[in-house]
Motif scaffolding. Structure first.
Motif, PDB file in Angstrom:
ATOM      1  N   ASP A   4       7.589   1.557  -0.063  1.00 61.87           N
ATOM      2  CA  ASP A   4       7.752   2.599   0.950  1.00 61.87           C
ATOM      3  C   ASP A   4       6.478   3.414   1.135  1.00 61.87           C
ATOM      4  O   ASP A   4       6.283   4.069   2.153  1.00 61.87           O
ATOM      5  N   GLU A   5       5.622   3.388   0.107  1.00 59.13           N
ATOM      6  CA  GLU A   5       4.359   4.115   0.241  1.00 59.13           C
ATOM      7  C   GLU A   5       3.400   3.291   1.094  1.00 59.13           C
ATOM      8  O   GLU A   5       3.358   2.066   0.990  1.00 59.13           O
ATOM      9  N   GLU A   6       2.561   4.011   1.863  1.00 59.47           N
ATOM     10  CA  GLU A   6       1.644   3.335   2.772  1.00 59.47           C
ATOM     11  C   GLU A   6       0.777   2.309   2.030  1.00 59.47           C
ATOM     12  O   GLU A   6       0.571   1.194   2.504  1.00 59.47           O
ATOM     13  N   ARG A  29       2.710  -0.737   1.412  1.00 60.05           N
ATOM     14  CA  ARG A  29       3.484  -1.270   2.524  1.00 60.05           C
ATOM     15  C   ARG A  29       3.117  -2.736   2.775  1.00 60.05           C
ATOM     16  O   ARG A  29       1.951  -3.094   2.704  1.00 60.05           O
ATOM     17  N   ARG A  36      -6.883  -3.630   0.843  1.00 61.47           N
ATOM     18  CA  ARG A  36      -6.860  -2.190   1.123  1.00 61.47           C
ATOM     19  C   ARG A  36      -8.277  -1.700   0.898  1.00 61.47           C
ATOM     20  O   ARG A  36      -8.845  -1.916  -0.180  1.00 61.47           O
ATOM     21  N   THR A  82      -5.332  -2.941   5.445  1.00 61.38           N
ATOM     22  CA  THR A  82      -5.317  -1.534   5.826  1.00 61.38           C
ATOM     23  C   THR A  82      -6.603  -0.919   5.304  1.00 61.38           C
ATOM     24  O   THR A  82      -7.012  -1.168   4.178  1.00 61.38           O
ATOM     25  N   ASN A 142      -7.844   2.968   9.856  1.00 61.95           N
ATOM     26  CA  ASN A 142      -7.642   4.415   9.936  1.00 61.95           C
ATOM     27  C   ASN A 142      -8.947   5.171   9.774  1.00 61.95           C
ATOM     28  O   ASN A 142      -9.841   4.733   9.056  1.00 61.95           O
TER      29      ASN A 142
END
Lengths: 280, 453
Positions: B52-54, B57, B297, B326, B360
């Protein structure tokens, strides 16, 4: 069928085609024989680019009727790469940029697919480059990436020269070229017709190409049909008088350009082509 | 661990086999034992990864059943010698072979030794303790803590100030223990005005193991480190790795990676630019097949003025493989005149393949130039048509395009042998793809015949 019975001709008969829901070609008839140069001229939206894409089988262009044969081979039944192998070459109006892939590797891969040796391809390409006054480093650079419009067009000629097609469709090969480059490119095409018997279908807005590359016939395409056919003098007339008079004389009822957007291509914007059709 | 905690947690996240006894039995100097002990003391309090944490994910962290893996107490006795052909690397400054986390072989050229270069177990390194945690303040997640608590023999690579090595340092990280949790750790210090190339080759046999590698690398003032990670783990391995780079004033890191193997292979990369004018260039190529998941990541952390980072991650996804990218560019208030770019491009080679790309930006100052771009798309139809129109068959055209797609990443590799490994791995995968497509073609034809018969 023995070889002697095969008639050597690129024959387009009653070709109709659509892009999406829009019918663009309404029955095109054209024949190109070895060594001949045929010019296809016409206003924007007349179907010139559609014709070139349909001949090569570009995705998004749907043939709805008619036939195209190359020396007796049913081209429309073949996938694109086999049309090329059968001897058709299409020089694109907007040559695609292909990052990380050199012209040399493409020509080598094409040779391999055709069962030809890849030996000496580099030398061949360098010789071709020299022939059209083009820097040979373009042979190993990523294809068309960061090249000017004129350089991309010369890349197309480099490939045409090395792939040795039987028939070449040149889609606005003259746009984006300066006077010297145009002369070099036209001369190269002319030589291919004389030396190798290349049959040429030159799609152009502009008769300047035809001053060097003298056409055997000029076809005027409008509203998806060949509306008029003539000799080199027809191109001169179009240049002087525009399309309206010629088309009216031919009895063509020409609607407004359909303004179809070609899938996978982009139309030249204002200012991109200094020689753009003034009637557009 | 209290019983209640254990019951509340999802099945498989209890760390039964990861005991203080195992950790305490590992070799090394006192300072390392102290680090391990404090890590074990705090392990229960470490947050468990949660999809559930980015940052977790889309990950497959929920599939990990820790009870299936055992941290090794000692290097398995074996008469097989680790063999790997490193001839493509030519002359090397040093070679280290790490097997299941243990250093089993170290060779250092006399030139490197004379220059004061150290390559070997961190316990024997001069001032080894200072290398631990030099590029990261604390482990970033449970796996980082586990590496800290169970890493048996971290490797130190120390290139002293002013030493410029031409020849590469090669670290082979091999896992061949089945059912094992393996914790390799490499600690690199590239000193002030120093220059070095470090290549990590991560491989495994076909084992069902959990590999948790950590890299910490610091680059001193005007130093230049070129790092490569070539990940060719076996098809059943779960890998969760962390790379942390910390670059000082006018220093530069070029970090290249080829992520090819594993069932689930995740790499988190932190690039912290802490000195004025520091530069970080991160490039990664990945290729997923079958049911593989490749997970990346990235953090480009600008903490000083005039810093620059360039990130280029490119991947191809075949079969039912998946990739996750990400990335965050963070520009801290003091990092004025930052230039930062982030590009992630994915090519989907089959309808079942899946790629997620989430770039991001977090910018806390003005006067910066930042950009990010991400794409997920099939092979470019125009490019394929263009090549086909020149007589290149469809399969060969796609192959050329894919080779070309990775070419700019391959060009950043710090050593020709690394680029060659990537190209070969790519060719192997494209061969398999070609073989599958021709199989599919013939079986289709077969079933058609059956229907009409």
């Amino acid at each position: 069928m023995s070889a002697s019975t095969v008639e050597r001709v690129l024959r387009i008969e009653g070709l109709t085609a659509r892009v999406g829901e829009t019918d663009i070609l309404h029955g095109v008839d054209l024949e190109v024989r070895p060594g001949e140069v045929h010019a296809v001229m016409g206003p924007n939206g007349s179907g010139k680019s559609t014709l070139s894409h349909v001949l090569m089988g570009r995705p998004g262009y749907e043939v709805t009727g008619g036939s195209v044969t190359l020396d007796g081979v049913d081209l429309l039944a073949l996938p694109t790469w086999q049309r090329a192998r059968a001897g058709l070459f299409l020089a694109l109006q907007h040559p695609t940029e292909v990052p990380g892939v050199s012209l040399e590797s493409v020509v080598s891969e094409a040779a391999r697919a055709a069962g030809r040796s890849t030996e000496g391809i580099r030398d061949l390409l360098v010789a071709e480059a020299n022939r059209i006054g083009f820097d040979e480093r373009f042979v190993s650079r990523p294809m068309n990436v960061d090249l000017s419009g004129g350089e991309k067009k010369r890349n197309e000629m480099l490939m045409m020269g090395s792939l040795e097609p039987k028939y070449a469709v040149l889609d606005e090969i003259d746009s984006g070229l300066d006077v010297d480059a145009l002369a070099a490119v036209s001369r190269r095409v002319q030589e291919a017709t004389e030396e190798d018997g290349l049959g040429v279908l030159a799609i152009t807005h502009f008769s300047r190409l035809l001053e060097v590359l003298e056409p055997d016939q000029v076809h005027v395409l409008a509203a998806g049909r060949i509306q008029a056919v003539g000799g080199p003098e027809l191109a001169e007339r179009l240049e002087a008088e525009g399309y309206a008079g010629v088309l009216a004389e031919a009895g063509a009822s020409v609607g407004l350009p359909t303004g179809v957007s070609h899938p996978g291509t982009h139309e030249a914007g204002f200012g991109e082509d200094p020689f753009a059709d003034p009637l557009a | 661990m209290r019983e209640a905690d254990r019951l509340d947690r999802p099945r498989g996240t209890a760390l039964n086999a990861f005991s203080a006894d195992v950790s305490a039995g590992l070799p090394g100097p006192d300072w390392l034992a102290t680090i391990r002990r404090s890590t074990l003391d705090g392990l229960d309090a470490v947050e468990r990864p949660d999809a559930d944490e980015e940052v977790w994910r889309y990950s497959r962290v929920g599939e990990i059943d820790f009870d299936r893996y055992t941290p090794l107490k000692r290097q398995r006795a074996s008469d097989t010698v680790v063999q790997r052909d490193l001839s493509a690397y030519g002359e090397m400054a040093a070679v280290v072979v790490v097997r299941n986390g243990w250093v089993v072989e170290t060779t250092c050229s006399s030139d490197a030794v004379d220059a004061g270069v150290y390559v070997g177990p961190v316990g024997d390194a001069p001032d080894g303790e200072s290398l631990f945690g030099a590029a990261m303040d604390a482990p970033v997640d449970l796996f980082g803590h586990l590496n800290r608590g169970f890493g048996p023999e971290p490797v130190a690579v120390v290139v002293p100030d002013g030493v410029r090595l031409e020849a590469p340092i090669v670290v082979v990280v091999l896992t061949d223990a089945d059912g094992a949790a393996v914790f390799p750790r490499v600690l690199v210090r590239c000193g002030d005005d120093a220059s070095a190339t470090v290549v990590e080759l991560h491989t495994s046999t076909d084992v069902d193991s959990l590999v948790i590698p950590v890299l910490e690398a610091t680059v001193g003032r005007s130093g230049h480190l070129r790092h490569a990670l070539v990940q060719e783990l076996g098809p059943r391995v779960f890998q969760l790795g962390h790379q942390a780079f910390r670059v000082g004033q006018s220093g530069r890191i070029d970090a290249f990676a080829a992520a090819l193997g594993g069932d689930y292979a995740r790499t988190r990369t932190d690039c912290r630019l802490v000195g004025r004018g520091a530069e970080g260039r991160l490039a990664t190529a990945y290729f997923g097949e079958d049911d593989q998941t490749l997970d990346f990541r990235t953090f480009q952390d600008h903490a000083a003025p005039d810093t620059r980072s360039e990130l280029l991650f490119k991947g191809a996804l075949d079969g039912a493989s998946r990739s996750i990218y990400t990335g965050l560019i963070r520009v801290r208030p003091e990092a004025v005149r930052t230039v930062a770019n982030q590009t992630n491009r994915n090519v989907k080679l089959s309808p079942e393949a899946w790629a997620e790309s989430v770039p991001n930006l977090e910018i806390e100052t003005d006067d910066v130039v930042c950009s990010h771009a991400s794409t997920v798309s099939p092979v470019d139809e125009d490019q394929r048509f263009f090549l086909e129109s020149r007589g290149v068959p469809t399969v060969a055209a796609e192959r050329l395009l894919l080779e070309g797609f990775f070419e700019d990443v391959a060009a950043t590799s710090p050593h020709p042998a690394v680029a060659e490994t990537l190209r070969e791995a790519l060719a192997d995968r494209l061969d398999r793809r070609d073989a599958l497509s021709s199989d599919a073609g013939s079986s289709d034809a077969g079933s058609e015949t059956e229907v009409t018969a």
